[in-house]
Motif scaffolding. Structure first.
Motif, PDB file in Angstrom:
ATOM      1  N   GLY A  14      14.266  21.810  26.105  1.00 41.07           N
ATOM      2  CA  GLY A  14      12.913  21.329  25.883  1.00 41.07           C
ATOM      3  C   GLY A  14      12.886  19.890  25.411  1.00 41.07           C
ATOM      4  N   THR A  15      11.694  19.283  25.461  1.00 43.18           N
ATOM      5  CA  THR A  15      11.485  17.904  25.040  1.00 43.18           C
ATOM      6  C   THR A  15      10.405  17.846  23.974  1.00 43.18           C
ATOM      7  N   VAL A  16      10.702  17.159  22.875  1.00 43.16           N
ATOM      8  CA  VAL A  16       9.698  16.852  21.855  1.00 43.16           C
ATOM      9  C   VAL A  16       9.193  15.450  22.144  1.00 43.16           C
ATOM     10  N   TYR A  17       7.871  15.340  22.334  1.00 45.54           N
ATOM     11  CA  TYR A  17       7.254  14.131  22.875  1.00 45.54           C
ATOM     12  C   TYR A  17       6.389  13.441  21.842  1.00 45.54           C
ATOM     13  N   LEU A  18       6.678  12.142  21.598  1.00 45.82           N
ATOM     14  CA  LEU A  18       5.842  11.290  20.758  1.00 45.82           C
ATOM     15  C   LEU A  18       5.096  10.317  21.658  1.00 45.82           C
ATOM     16  N   PRO A  19       3.787  10.550  21.885  1.00 44.19           N
ATOM     17  CA  PRO A  19       3.005   9.604  22.685  1.00 44.19           C
ATOM     18  C   PRO A  19       2.687   8.349  21.884  1.00 44.19           C
ATOM     19  N   LYS A  20       1.949   7.444  22.484  1.00 41.27           N
ATOM     20  CA  LYS A  20       1.562   6.201  21.845  1.00 41.27           C
ATOM     21  C   LYS A  20       0.984   6.463  20.459  1.00 41.27           C
ATOM     22  N   GLY A  21       1.438   5.691  19.465  1.00 46.46           N
ATOM     23  CA  GLY A  21       0.982   5.838  18.096  1.00 46.46           C
ATOM     24  C   GLY A  21       2.089   5.478  17.131  1.00 46.46           C
ATOM     25  N   THR A  22       1.748   5.388  15.849  1.00 49.84           N
ATOM     26  CA  THR A  22       2.733   5.098  14.801  1.00 49.84           C
ATOM     27  C   THR A  22       2.846   6.321  13.903  1.00 49.84           C
ATOM     28  N   TYR A  23       4.040   6.913  13.883  1.00 46.10           N
ATOM     29  CA  TYR A  23       4.276   8.184  13.197  1.00 46.10           C
ATOM     30  C   TYR A  23       5.063   7.906  11.917  1.00 46.10           C
ATOM     31  N   TYR A  24       4.386   7.972  10.806  1.00 44.34           N
ATOM     32  CA  TYR A  24       4.986   7.696   9.494  1.00 44.34           C
ATOM     33  C   TYR A  24       5.767   8.931   9.064  1.00 44.34           C
ATOM     34  N   SER A  25       7.047   8.750   8.727  1.00 44.58           N
ATOM     35  CA  SER A  25       7.894   9.932   8.537  1.00 44.58           C
ATOM     36  C   SER A  25       9.072   9.628   7.623  1.00 44.58           C
ATOM     37  N   THR A  26       9.568  10.672   6.979  1.00 43.64           N
ATOM     38  CA  THR A  26      10.879  10.613   6.342  1.00 43.64           C
ATOM     39  C   THR A  26      11.894  11.189   7.336  1.00 43.64           C
TER      40      THR A  26
ATOM     41  N   GLN B 189       8.771  17.763  12.622  1.00 46.48           N
ATOM     42  CA  GLN B 189       9.875  18.697  12.405  1.00 46.48           C
ATOM     43  C   GLN B 189       9.524  20.081  12.925  1.00 46.48           C
ATOM     44  N   ALA B 190       8.259  20.488  12.818  1.00 46.95           N
ATOM     45  CA  ALA B 190       7.835  21.782  13.362  1.00 46.95           C
ATOM     46  C   ALA B 190       8.023  21.814  14.870  1.00 46.95           C
ATOM     47  N   ALA B 191       7.696  20.706  15.541  1.00 45.23           N
ATOM     48  CA  ALA B 191       7.905  20.648  16.981  1.00 45.23           C
ATOM     49  C   ALA B 191       9.381  20.734  17.331  1.00 45.23           C
TER      50      ALA B 191
ATOM     51  N   HIS C 156      16.810  19.088  34.201  1.00 46.51           N
ATOM     52  CA  HIS C 156      15.848  20.172  33.991  1.00 46.51           C
ATOM     53  C   HIS C 156      15.193  20.050  32.614  1.00 46.51           C
ATOM     54  N   GLU C 157      13.919  20.378  32.567  1.00 50.71           N
ATOM     55  CA  GLU C 157      13.178  20.425  31.302  1.00 50.71           C
ATOM     56  C   GLU C 157      12.424  21.747  31.247  1.00 50.71           C
ATOM     57  N   SER C 158      12.612  22.500  30.179  1.00 53.98           N
ATOM     58  CA  SER C 158      11.955  23.815  30.069  1.00 53.98           C
ATOM     59  C   SER C 158      10.516  23.711  29.603  1.00 53.98           C
ATOM     60  N   VAL C 159      10.216  22.771  28.686  1.00 55.03           N
ATOM     61  CA  VAL C 159       8.866  22.624  28.158  1.00 55.03           C
ATOM     62  C   VAL C 159       8.728  21.250  27.515  1.00 55.03           C
ATOM     63  N   LEU C 160       7.515  20.716  27.508  1.00 52.39           N
ATOM     64  CA  LEU C 160       7.215  19.451  26.852  1.00 52.39           C
ATOM     65  C   LEU C 160       6.293  19.743  25.670  1.00 52.39           C
ATOM     66  N   LEU C 161       6.790  19.440  24.451  1.00 52.14           N
ATOM     67  CA  LEU C 161       6.027  19.715  23.237  1.00 52.14           C
ATOM     68  C   LEU C 161       5.516  18.400  22.655  1.00 52.14           C
ATOM     69  N   ASN C 162       4.199  18.199  22.725  1.00 50.03           N
ATOM     70  CA  ASN C 162       3.569  17.001  22.190  1.00 50.03           C
ATOM     71  C   ASN C 162       3.389  17.179  20.683  1.00 50.03           C
ATOM     72  N   VAL C 163       3.905  16.245  19.899  1.00 49.40           N
ATOM     73  CA  VAL C 163       3.856  16.410  18.446  1.00 49.40           C
ATOM     74  C   VAL C 163       2.417  16.423  17.930  1.00 49.40           C
ATOM     75  N   ARG C 164       1.491  15.853  18.675  1.00 53.80           N
ATOM     76  CA  ARG C 164       0.096  15.887  18.239  1.00 53.80           C
ATOM     77  C   ARG C 164      -0.466  17.308  18.271  1.00 53.80           C
ATOM     78  N   ALA C 165       0.061  18.131  19.162  1.00 54.26           N
ATOM     79  CA  ALA C 165      -0.361  19.537  19.192  1.00 54.26           C
ATOM     80  C   ALA C 165       0.109  20.291  17.957  1.00 54.26           C
ATOM     81  N   PHE C 166       1.077  19.724  17.236  1.00 59.12           N
ATOM     82  CA  PHE C 166       1.588  20.337  16.007  1.00 59.12           C
ATOM     83  C   PHE C 166       0.958  19.701  14.767  1.00 59.12           C
ATOM     84  N   GLY C 167       0.017  18.792  14.967  1.00 58.42           N
ATOM     85  CA  GLY C 167      -0.713  18.206  13.849  1.00 58.42           C
ATOM     86  C   GLY C 167      -0.359  16.789  13.506  1.00 58.42           C
ATOM     87  N   ALA C 168       0.569  16.167  14.222  1.00 62.68           N
ATOM     88  CA  ALA C 168       0.912  14.776  13.941  1.00 62.68           C
ATOM     89  C   ALA C 168      -0.270  13.868  14.270  1.00 62.68           C
ATOM     90  N   LYS C 169      -0.553  12.910  13.398  1.00 61.54           N
ATOM     91  CA  LYS C 169      -1.696  12.027  13.577  1.00 61.54           C
ATOM     92  C   LYS C 169      -1.331  10.731  14.300  1.00 61.54           C
TER      93      LYS C 169
END
Length: 544
Positions: free
Chosen positions: A131-143, A121-123, A96-109
């Motif tokens: 729930g699921t935090v989703y990173l689509p195609k892209g390079t996410y620079y992060s600490t 981190q906000a996501a 089961h998955e309650s919601v899918l949260l795309n990190v780009r909707a939270f401002g990730a570039k």
């Protein structure tokens, strides 16, 4: 041929063939979802992704001639039979998955330049239960990112989580903090078996439960572009982090993710329970310092399946801390299963120790390929690990070793730590048996083929005051490299021990040695060399 469903996730499933073959089959087979072919592979552990949550699926594995025709009916044993092939099918329901949260909707570039830590981190902080935090195609620079309970982190295809190269951007995790009532202490991090302040890891989870991390994306520590590997044994601000660090977590599954270029140990479960690592691909450069692949420490019920590791140190190192942690926060590492894996490069394929003061027991390594590692089975300890450091019931079976210089080594004089070369650690005269004396029980191997051996087959050195309990090796077949291709090496890292080349068996300070149905081809000697070995069972040892 048959298969079993190992783990079901919200958007993927992992299966394992029921087979005696190590890691892979001799020929490819096809995998189907609801009658549609998804992939062809020869690997024994297969992950199928691209599924939807809360859905019933039928997964099938087709064995036989490629292109063979299948019938339309299903028998009671779950098989669909055709003229040229057989498909075995199983049903499952995705999680089961309650919601899918795309990190780009939270401002990730996801552009590889913008620092995306806050957005991701906000996501994570906003993610509800299941729930699921989703990173689509892209390079996410992060600490460092901090995961929590009851969530999934999903790195999709061509998604890369790329580590920030500036160590000053990473938070610190204090090693020990006294509790307010001063009756206890709170441990958050570890460095080589001691509770020392370290940087938080790119993926960090503390006291999390029911956590999934799924791919097929990449977690890249980016250490080659930072200074993590420069003066690696010098503490600068704090000790180096891992790529994935799990502290006191329960029921964590990591599936189908590539993890690479880690600052230090790559995947480090610490005081965890009920873990599954499925179809990971762990890679670090061969000259990267202390970049072990997967190091479960003071953890129990650990399953490692279908994982490929190629690193600059031990591929896997099973640990339980140094003396202080064993004394004050004792937890045995136990019930570790490693199966159908490929360990390609490193100092040891599967190591136990040396930071194992809390003890290690019930380890099963089977159906694996060890290719080009220095050592295959590697046990290492030393005086000072303590009486709770009992390493026992460790079994390797159905292993194929290719180009492994020294297939089996057991060392109780390992010269690690600042005092590793001291007289206390290295003196080979009997010392008093006390609370600082470690113990090795049964170490066993069976049904193992070793090709391209160089230095020695088996080298076991126990303490004179605490001999190795039992070394038992059965149904072992060994082929040495030609003499002109062998390079002399020291199989056990201890002082005053000569290099070896073409040596078959050397054992010192062992209570019981069992060699049964062991065939050794191309050795420089013709008999085992045994010193202070008690009971000896040499049955069917053959030199050719």
């Amino acid at each position: 041929m048959d298969f079993q469903i190992v783990e079901v996730f919200n958007r993927s499933v992992t299966i394992e063939l029921v087979s005696d073959a190590a890691f892979r089959q001799g020929q490819p087979f096809d995998v189907y979802i609801d009658g549609e072919k998804t992939c062809s592979t020869n690997r024994n552990v297969v992950t199928v992704d691209g599924l939807l949550p809360d859905r019933k699926y039928k997964i099938g594995v087709a064995f036989g001639d490629e292109g063979g025709a299948f019938g339309t009916g299903e028998s009671a044993d779950g098989m669909v039979r055709g003229s040229d092939a057989v498909m075995v099918e199983r049903e499952f329901v995705t999680k089961h998955e309650s919601v899918l949260l795309n990190v780009r909707a939270f401002g990730a570039k996801g552009d590889g330049v913008t620092l995306d830590t806050a957005a991701i981190q906000a996501a994570i902080c906003s993610c509800p239960k299941d729930g699921t935090v989703y990173l689509p195609k892209g390079t996410y620079y992060s600490t460092a990112l901090f995961l929590k309970s009851d969530m999934t982190l999903w790195l999709d295809e061509e998604a890369v989580l790329l580590g920030d190269t500036d160590r000053e951007h990473y938070p610190l995790l204090p090693g020990m903090t006294p509790t307010t009532d001063e009756k206890d202490e709170y441990n958050l991090s570890s460095w080589e078996g001691n509770p020392l302040t370290s940087f938080a890891s790119l993926i960090t989870a503390i006291d999390a439960e029911n956590l999934d991390i799924i791919g097929p994306g990449v977690i890249d520590g980016n250490a080659q572009n930072s200074d993590w590997w420069v003066n690696a044994k010098v503490k600068r601000i704090a000790w180096r982090p891992n790529a994935i660090y799990l502290c006191r977590c329960k029921n964590v599954r990591v599936q189908n993710v590539s993890v690479q270029n880690s600052p230090c140990w790559t995947v480090h479960p610490y005081y965890c329970d009920d873990l599954a690592f499925l179809n990971l691909n762990i890679w670090n450069p061969s000259d990267s310092p202390n970049t072990d692949g997967l190091d479960p420490e003071s953890s129990s019920n650990v399953l490692v399946l279908g994982t490929v590791i190629s690193v600059g140190d031990d591929c896997m190192a099973i640990k339980s801390g140094k003396y202080y942690m064993a004394l004050k926060h004792h937890k045995v590492t136990e019930n570790v299963v490693i199966r159908n894996c490929l360990f390609e490069r490193g100092h040891g394929s599967v190591t136990v120790g040396s930071e194992a003061a809390g003890g290690v027991k019930n380890v099963r390594v089977s159906q694996c390929i060890f290719d080009g590692t220095d050592r295959g089975l590697r046990i290492k300890t030393r005086r000072g690990r303590g009486e709770r450091s009992v390493l026992d019931d460790i079994l390797f079976e159905k292993i194929e070793m290719d180009g492994v210089h020294m297939p089996f080594t057991v060392n109780m004089f390992y010269f690690c730590d600042p005092d590793g070369h001291s007289d206390y650690v290295q003196n080979q005269a009997p010392a008093p048996v006390d609370e600082m004396t470690p113990v090795i029980g049964l170490i066993a191997g069976r049904d193992i083929n070793c090709r391209g051996v160089s230095a020695c087959v088996l080298c076991g050195v126990g303490l004179p005051e605490s001999p190795i309990g039992e070394l038992r090796f059965e149904n072992i077949k060994v082929q040495f490299l030609p003499e002109d291709e062998r390079v002399p090496e020291r199989p056990v890292m201890m002082d005053n021990f000569d290099e070896m080349s073409g040596r078959s068996v050397f054992a010192r300070n062992v209570k019981k040695l069992v060699l049964r149905n062991v065939e050794i081809a191309g050795a420089a000697d013709t008999d085992p060399q045994l010193e202070a070995v008690g009971e000896q069972v040499l049955d069917g040892v053959k030199y050719v």
